[in-house]
Design a protein around this motif. Structure first.
Motif, PDB file in Angstrom:
ATOM      1  N   GLY A  19       0.838  -1.188   0.000  1.00 38.88           N
ATOM      2  CA  GLY A  19       0.000   0.000   0.000  1.00 38.88           C
ATOM      3  C   GLY A  19       0.873   1.237   0.000  1.00 38.88           C
ATOM      4  O   GLY A  19       1.877   1.290   0.713  1.00 38.88           O
ATOM      5  N   PHE A  20       0.521   2.203  -0.805  1.00 42.20           N
ATOM      6  CA  PHE A  20       1.317   3.422  -0.914  1.00 42.20           C
ATOM      7  C   PHE A  20       0.414   4.628  -0.695  1.00 42.20           C
ATOM      8  O   PHE A  20      -0.597   4.774  -1.367  1.00 42.20           O
ATOM      9  CB  PHE A  20       1.980   3.521  -2.291  1.00 42.20           C
ATOM     10  N   GLY A  21       0.771   5.485   0.246  1.00 40.57           N
ATOM     11  CA  GLY A  21       0.027   6.711   0.467  1.00 40.57           C
ATOM     12  C   GLY A  21       0.326   7.705  -0.637  1.00 40.57           C
ATOM     13  O   GLY A  21       1.442   7.768  -1.145  1.00 40.57           O
ATOM     14  N   SER A  22      -0.663   8.481  -0.998  1.00 36.29           N
ATOM     15  CA  SER A  22      -0.444   9.467  -2.057  1.00 36.29           C
ATOM     16  C   SER A  22      -0.031  10.824  -1.499  1.00 36.29           C
ATOM     17  O   SER A  22       0.641  11.590  -2.176  1.00 36.29           O
ATOM     18  CB  SER A  22      -1.699   9.612  -2.917  1.00 36.29           C
ATOM     19  N   HIS A  23      -0.415  11.135  -0.272  1.00 33.28           N
ATOM     20  CA  HIS A  23      -0.149  12.458   0.286  1.00 33.28           C
ATOM     21  C   HIS A  23       1.191  12.541   1.014  1.00 33.28           C
ATOM     22  O   HIS A  23       1.715  11.551   1.505  1.00 33.28           O
ATOM     23  CB  HIS A  23      -1.246  12.862   1.276  1.00 33.28           C
ATOM     24  N   THR A  24       1.705  13.748   1.075  1.00 31.13           N
ATOM     25  CA  THR A  24       2.891  14.046   1.864  1.00 31.13           C
ATOM     26  C   THR A  24       2.419  14.623   3.188  1.00 31.13           C
ATOM     27  O   THR A  24       1.507  15.443   3.225  1.00 31.13           O
ATOM     28  CB  THR A  24       3.765  15.088   1.133  1.00 31.13           C
ATOM     29  N   PHE A  25       3.030  14.167   4.274  1.00 27.88           N
ATOM     30  CA  PHE A  25       2.701  14.674   5.602  1.00 27.88           C
ATOM     31  C   PHE A  25       3.945  15.268   6.243  1.00 27.88           C
ATOM     32  O   PHE A  25       5.068  15.003   5.820  1.00 27.88           O
ATOM     33  CB  PHE A  25       2.137  13.559   6.486  1.00 27.88           C
ATOM     34  N   LYS A  26       3.737  16.064   7.260  1.00 30.04           N
ATOM     35  CA  LYS A  26       4.823  16.699   7.998  1.00 30.04           C
ATOM     36  C   LYS A  26       4.951  15.983   9.344  1.00 30.04           C
ATOM     37  O   LYS A  26       3.989  15.926  10.106  1.00 30.04           O
ATOM     38  CB  LYS A  26       4.503  18.180   8.217  1.00 30.04           C
ATOM     39  N   TRP A  27       6.129  15.446   9.612  1.00 25.34           N
ATOM     40  CA  TRP A  27       6.416  14.851  10.911  1.00 25.34           C
ATOM     41  C   TRP A  27       7.249  15.845  11.700  1.00 25.34           C
ATOM     42  O   TRP A  27       8.237  16.376  11.192  1.00 25.34           O
ATOM     43  CB  TRP A  27       7.196  13.559  10.754  1.00 25.34           C
ATOM     44  N   VAL A  28       6.851  16.090  12.942  1.00 27.29           N
ATOM     45  CA  VAL A  28       7.551  17.044  13.803  1.00 27.29           C
ATOM     46  C   VAL A  28       7.974  16.324  15.083  1.00 27.29           C
ATOM     47  O   VAL A  28       7.134  15.730  15.755  1.00 27.29           O
ATOM     48  CB  VAL A  28       6.637  18.246  14.152  1.00 27.29           C
ATOM     49  N   ASN A  29       9.263  16.385  15.413  1.00 22.74           N
ATOM     50  CA  ASN A  29       9.723  15.709  16.625  1.00 22.74           C
ATOM     51  C   ASN A  29       9.570  16.610  17.852  1.00 22.74           C
ATOM     52  O   ASN A  29       9.102  17.753  17.744  1.00 22.74           O
ATOM     53  CB  ASN A  29      11.163  15.210  16.463  1.00 22.74           C
ATOM     54  N   ALA A  30       9.963  16.131  19.016  1.00 20.66           N
ATOM     55  CA  ALA A  30       9.786  16.856  20.276  1.00 20.66           C
ATOM     56  C   ALA A  30      10.539  18.186  20.287  1.00 20.66           C
ATOM     57  O   ALA A  30      10.141  19.126  20.984  1.00 20.66           O
ATOM     58  CB  ALA A  30      10.235  15.987  21.448  1.00 20.66           C
ATOM     59  N   GLU A  31      11.606  18.287  19.513  1.00 17.58           N
ATOM     60  CA  GLU A  31      12.381  19.534  19.452  1.00 17.58           C
ATOM     61  C   GLU A  31      11.824  20.515  18.422  1.00 17.58           C
ATOM     62  O   GLU A  31      12.341  21.607  18.250  1.00 17.58           O
ATOM     63  CB  GLU A  31      13.856  19.238  19.125  1.00 17.58           C
ATOM     64  N   GLY A  32      10.796  20.114  17.699  1.00 17.64           N
ATOM     65  CA  GLY A  32      10.189  20.988  16.707  1.00 17.64           C
ATOM     66  C   GLY A  32      10.776  20.861  15.310  1.00 17.64           C
ATOM     67  O   GLY A  32      10.354  21.562  14.400  1.00 17.64           O
TER      68      GLY A  32
END
Length: 186
Positions: A19-32
Motif C-alpha cells: 500500500g502506498f500513500g499518495s499524500h505528503t505529511f509533515k512529521w515534527v519531533n519533540a524539538e520541533g
C-alpha cells in the motif's frame, strides 16, 4: 492514485499487496524539527498476483472474495501485517502524481500495521467507520499538498452526509483517549 495498465498484476488477495500513500505529511519531533514523509506499507506476506482470467471469474462469481480472504485469515489467527516505511524527498513533495526515488532516499522502517481481529458488528465497525486525513496524532501535521488540503475539508462533509453529524462520537470513530463532556447519553 490508482495504477492502471502496469506490470504490477492483479493482487491475489488484499494481504498480498503493498500500500502506498499518495499524500505528503509533515512529521515534527519533540524539538520541533520537521521532515516531509510519504507512507509505504510493505506486505510481510509477500506479493502474490493472479491470472487475469481467474480474476475475471472470481469477480463474477465471488465479488467479495478479497474481503472474505482477509476475514478468514484473521479468523484463523494468520494476522496480516505490513511494515510502515517513510520516505523523505528534496523537491516538490506535495504533488500526488510524483513518485519519489528510493535510490535518492531509501525507505526507513518506522513501524508495523497488524490486522489481528475481525469486526464483531460489521455495521457499527465497518459501515459507520469514517477516515479523515484531518485526524492527526501529535507529531503528524498537514503539508501544503493541494489535494490533501482539499480533503481536510471535504472528508468531514462526506462523513456528515453518509454517517451523520455525530460520526465523530460513534465508538468506532472516537479517539481511544477521549474526553467525556457528558453532553450526550448522560
Amino acid at each position: 492514485v490508482t495504477i492502471l495498465m502496469s506490470d504490477r498484476g492483479i493482487p491475489a488477495t488484499l494481504r498480498h499487496m503493498h500500500g502506498f500513500g499518495s499524500h505528503t505529511f509533515k512529521w515534527v519531533n519533540a524539538e520541533g524539527a520537521a521532515v516531509w514523509v510519504k507512507y509505504h506499507f510493505k506486505t510481510e506476506q509477500g506479493v502474490k498476483n493472479m491470472d487475469v482470467d481467474l480474476a475475471a471469474k472470481i469477480a463474477g462469481e465471488r465479488p467479495d472474495y478479497h474481503t472474505e480472504d482477509l476475514f478468514n485469515a484473521i479468523d484463523k489467527g494468520d494476522f496480516p501485517a505490513w511494515r510502515l516505511d517513510a520516505d523523505t524527498y528534496r523537491f516538490d513533495p506535495f504533488d500526488v502524481t510524483k513518485v519519489w526515488s528510493q535510490k535518492d532516499y531509501p525507505l526507513i522502517e518506522v513501524g508495523r500495521m497488524v490486522l489481528d481481529r475481525n469486526p464483531e458488528n460489521y455495521f457499527a465497525e465497518v459501515e459507520q467507520a469514517t477516515f479523515s486525513p484531518g485526524s492527526f496524532v501529535p507529531g503528524i501535521e498537514a503539508s501544503p499538498d493541494k489535494m490533501l488540503q482539499g480533503r481536510l475539508f471535504a472528508y468531514a462533509d462526506a462523513h456528515r452526509y453518509r454517517v451523520g453529524a455525530n460520526h465523530n462520537q460513534l465508538p468506532i470513530n472516537r479517539p481511544i483517549a477521549e474526553v467525556n463532556n457528558n453532553q450526550r447519553d448522560g
